[in-house]
Design a protein around this motif. Structure first.
Motif, PDB file in Angstrom:
ATOM      1  N   ASN A   1       0.823  -1.212   0.000  1.00  0.00           N
ATOM      2  CA  ASN A   1       0.000   0.000   0.000  1.00  0.00           C
ATOM      3  C   ASN A   1       0.854   1.257   0.000  1.00  0.00           C
ATOM      4  OD1 ASN A   1      -2.447  -1.345  -0.071  1.00  0.00           O
ATOM      5  ND2 ASN A   1      -2.593  -1.454   2.149  1.00  0.00           N
ATOM      6  N   ARG A   2       1.961   1.219   0.711  1.00  0.00           N
ATOM      7  CA  ARG A   2       2.872   2.369   0.722  1.00  0.00           C
ATOM      8  C   ARG A   2       3.429   2.631  -0.670  1.00  0.00           C
ATOM      9  NH1 ARG A   2       8.528   2.077   3.481  1.00  0.00           N
ATOM     10  NH2 ARG A   2       9.284   4.148   3.004  1.00  0.00           N
TER      11      ARG A   2
ATOM     12  N   GLU B   1      -6.355   4.684  -8.785  1.00  0.00           N
ATOM     13  CA  GLU B   1      -6.889   4.297  -7.483  1.00  0.00           C
ATOM     14  C   GLU B   1      -6.454   2.866  -7.201  1.00  0.00           C
ATOM     15  OE1 GLU B   1     -11.013   4.967  -6.498  1.00  0.00           O
ATOM     16  OE2 GLU B   1     -11.153   6.466  -8.082  1.00  0.00           O
ATOM     17  N   HIS B   2      -6.505   2.509  -5.933  1.00  0.00           N
ATOM     18  CA  HIS B   2      -6.247   1.110  -5.564  1.00  0.00           C
ATOM     19  C   HIS B   2      -6.963   0.828  -4.259  1.00  0.00           C
ATOM     20  CE1 HIS B   2      -3.332   1.636  -2.225  1.00  0.00           C
ATOM     21  NE2 HIS B   2      -3.052   2.774  -2.838  1.00  0.00           N
TER      22      HIS B   2
ATOM     23  N   SER C   1      -7.789  -4.624  -5.877  1.00  0.00           N
ATOM     24  CA  SER C   1      -7.642  -4.221  -7.275  1.00  0.00           C
ATOM     25  C   SER C   1      -6.873  -2.911  -7.411  1.00  0.00           C
ATOM     26  CB  SER C   1      -9.016  -4.077  -7.919  1.00  0.00           C
ATOM     27  OG  SER C   1      -9.746  -3.052  -7.269  1.00  0.00           O
ATOM     28  N   ILE C   2      -6.419  -2.673  -8.637  1.00  0.00           N
ATOM     29  CA  ILE C   2      -5.724  -1.435  -9.005  1.00  0.00           C
ATOM     30  C   ILE C   2      -6.420  -0.879 -10.240  1.00  0.00           C
ATOM     31  CG2 ILE C   2      -3.558  -0.449  -9.830  1.00  0.00           C
ATOM     32  CD1 ILE C   2      -2.092  -2.699  -8.404  1.00  0.00           C
ATOM     33  N   LEU C   3      -6.681   0.408 -10.244  1.00  0.00           N
ATOM     34  CA  LEU C   3      -7.241   1.085 -11.402  1.00  0.00           C
ATOM     35  C   LEU C   3      -6.093   1.773 -12.112  1.00  0.00           C
ATOM     36  CD1 LEU C   3     -10.022   1.490 -12.667  1.00  0.00           C
ATOM     37  CD2 LEU C   3     -10.146   3.672 -11.486  1.00  0.00           C
ATOM     38  N   LEU C   4      -5.767   1.312 -13.321  1.00  0.00           N
ATOM     39  CA  LEU C   4      -4.601   1.773 -14.062  1.00  0.00           C
ATOM     40  C   LEU C   4      -5.057   2.465 -15.335  1.00  0.00           C
ATOM     41  CD1 LEU C   4      -1.424   1.283 -13.760  1.00  0.00           C
ATOM     42  CD2 LEU C   4      -1.749  -0.383 -15.571  1.00  0.00           C
TER      43      LEU C   4
ATOM     44  N   LEU D   1      -7.032  -6.951 -11.145  1.00  0.00           N
ATOM     45  CA  LEU D   1      -7.118  -7.633  -9.849  1.00  0.00           C
ATOM     46  C   LEU D   1      -5.714  -7.961  -9.354  1.00  0.00           C
ATOM     47  CD1 LEU D   1     -10.090 -10.064 -10.455  1.00  0.00           C
ATOM     48  CD2 LEU D   1     -10.100  -7.867  -9.289  1.00  0.00           C
ATOM     49  N   LYS D   2      -5.458  -7.681  -8.093  1.00  0.00           N
ATOM     50  CA  LYS D   2      -4.139  -7.939  -7.524  1.00  0.00           C
ATOM     51  C   LYS D   2      -3.814  -9.423  -7.503  1.00  0.00           C
ATOM     52  CE  LYS D   2      -3.724  -3.900  -4.531  1.00  0.00           C
ATOM     53  NZ  LYS D   2      -3.629  -3.454  -3.126  1.00  0.00           N
TER      54      LYS D   2
END
Length: 113
Positions: free
Chosen positions: A19-20, A48-49, A53-56, A69-70
């Protein structure tokens, strides 16, 4: 039961560091290359994340963002070196630190009162 409560209170350091890293990339607009387990690669900026999930999306906001999806990610890298993890340099792995701590305990046992 008490042991279960203690385990649930523990925070996984890998999740905190993940997360960091993602927060840093989000704040500074760092470009990432994400490789999925299927071999597909995505290049873009984190918009966003969350936990799963991550929004890329691309640098321009014209492109539609992709939700990744992570659980399907195999590897993430940045184009440049980040100075995020410098405090950990030279400390070794968790296994190495654990061995060193055990050796110190064997050499200097605590006195029982």
């Amino acid at each position: 039961m008490e042991e279960l409560c203690r385990q649930s209170e523990r925070i996984d350091r890998s999740i905190v560091e993940q997360n960091r890293f993602l927060d840093h990339c989000l704040a500074y607009g760092k470009q990432l290359t994400i490789f999925l387990e299927s071999g597909i690669q995505f290049i873009g900026v984190v918009r966003e994340h969350d936990r799963k999930s991550i929004l890329l999306s691309g640098r321009s906001r014209k492109k539609e963002p992709r939700m990744i999806l992570k659980s399907g990610i195999a590897y993430i890298r940045t184009d440049e070196n980040l100075e995020l993890f410098l405090p950990y340099r030279g400390l070794g792995t968790a296994l190495h630190r654990r061995r060193r701590r055990r050796l110190m305990q064997l050499r200097c046992p605590r006195k029982r009162t």
